[in-house]
Design a protein around this motif. Structure first.
Motif, PDB file in Angstrom:
ATOM      1  N   ILE A  67       0.554  -1.294   0.054  1.00  0.00           N
ATOM      2  CA  ILE A  67       0.106   0.035   0.068  1.00  0.00           C
ATOM      3  C   ILE A  67       1.217   1.413   0.174  1.00  0.00           C
ATOM      4  N   GLY A  68       0.538   1.612  -0.913  1.00  0.00           N
ATOM      5  CA  GLY A  68       1.411   3.355  -1.350  1.00  0.00           C
ATOM      6  C   GLY A  68       0.971   4.280  -0.356  1.00  0.00           C
ATOM      7  N   ILE A  69       1.874   5.097  -0.015  1.00  0.00           N
ATOM      8  CA  ILE A  69       1.194   6.424   1.050  1.00  0.00           C
ATOM      9  C   ILE A  69       1.863   7.161   0.089  1.00  0.00           C
ATOM     10  N   ALA A  70       0.906   8.080   0.271  1.00  0.00           N
ATOM     11  CA  ALA A  70       1.540   9.682  -0.607  1.00  0.00           C
ATOM     12  C   ALA A  70       2.091  10.960   0.662  1.00  0.00           C
ATOM     13  N   ALA A  71       2.822  11.360   0.380  1.00  0.00           N
ATOM     14  CA  ALA A  71       3.589  12.346   1.418  1.00  0.00           C
ATOM     15  C   ALA A  71       4.159  13.098   0.872  1.00  0.00           C
ATOM     16  N   GLU A  72       4.277  15.021   1.760  1.00  0.00           N
ATOM     17  CA  GLU A  72       4.614  16.029   0.871  1.00  0.00           C
ATOM     18  C   GLU A  72       6.436  16.185   1.083  1.00  0.00           C
ATOM     19  N   TYR A 107       9.211   1.958   3.360  1.00  0.00           N
ATOM     20  CA  TYR A 107       8.820   1.249   3.905  1.00  0.00           C
ATOM     21  C   TYR A 107       8.931   0.415   5.392  1.00  0.00           C
ATOM     22  N   LEU A 108       7.781  -0.185   5.568  1.00  0.00           N
ATOM     23  CA  LEU A 108       7.255  -0.531   7.097  1.00  0.00           C
ATOM     24  C   LEU A 108       6.633  -1.886   6.916  1.00  0.00           C
ATOM     25  N   ARG A 109       6.266  -2.557   8.010  1.00  0.00           N
ATOM     26  CA  ARG A 109       5.015  -3.495   7.877  1.00  0.00           C
ATOM     27  C   ARG A 109       4.338  -3.521   9.216  1.00  0.00           C
ATOM     28  N   SER A 117       4.671   1.512   1.982  1.00  0.00           N
ATOM     29  CA  SER A 117       5.361   2.653   1.937  1.00  0.00           C
ATOM     30  C   SER A 117       4.996   4.336   1.439  1.00  0.00           C
ATOM     31  N   ALA A 118       5.746   5.138   2.151  1.00  0.00           N
ATOM     32  CA  ALA A 118       5.423   6.362   2.105  1.00  0.00           C
ATOM     33  C   ALA A 118       6.490   6.840   1.135  1.00  0.00           C
TER      34      ALA A 118
END
Length: 124
Positions: A67-72, A107-109, A117-118
């Motif tokens: 799951i990819g998470i957008a970061a600024e 990356y994290l679990r 992933s951010a």
């Protein structure tokens, strides 16, 4: 294209602590529990929903899924990663790093084993 992402958890309160901390690091709000007992996060048009499986079996992480998470920014990615490891997440793959296109990624679990992933926006 997507309306939401739903993942399973075996412990919603543990998930709440992890996701509240990681989304706060990205400028997001704490999750809210809906009437059906699902934990819901809404941020910049995206929805992440966390639930105990409706079939009564244990939740398991998707093999090969991320799951990819957008970061600024790079700083947001680092804050997300630090908050996640401090709240039950596990650092995986490489340390937070800049990619060749200028994006910064980590990356994290999560505590249930879901791979996250951010990533900041590419600069090139």
């Amino acid at each position: 294209m997507f309306t939401h992402i739903m993942i399973g958890s075996n412990d919603l309160e543990r998930s709440r602590r992890f996701y509240d901390a990681t989304f706060a690091a990205l400028g997001g709000n704490p999750g809210e529990m809906d009437a059906r007992g699902r934990l819901i996060y809404v941020h910049e048009g995206g929805r992440l929903m966390i639930t105990t499986p409706i079939d009564g079996k244990p939740a398991t992480a998707a093999n090969g899924g991320t799951i990819g998470i957008a970061a600024e920014s790079r700083d947001h990615v680092l804050a997300w990663h630090a908050a996640g490891t401090a709240h039950g997440g596990t650092a995986i793959e490489s340390p937070p790093t800049e990619r060749s296109n200028g994006a910064f990624v980590a990356y994290l679990r999560d505590p249930d084993g879901n791979k996250l992933s951010a990533r900041s926006h590419p600069t090139k």
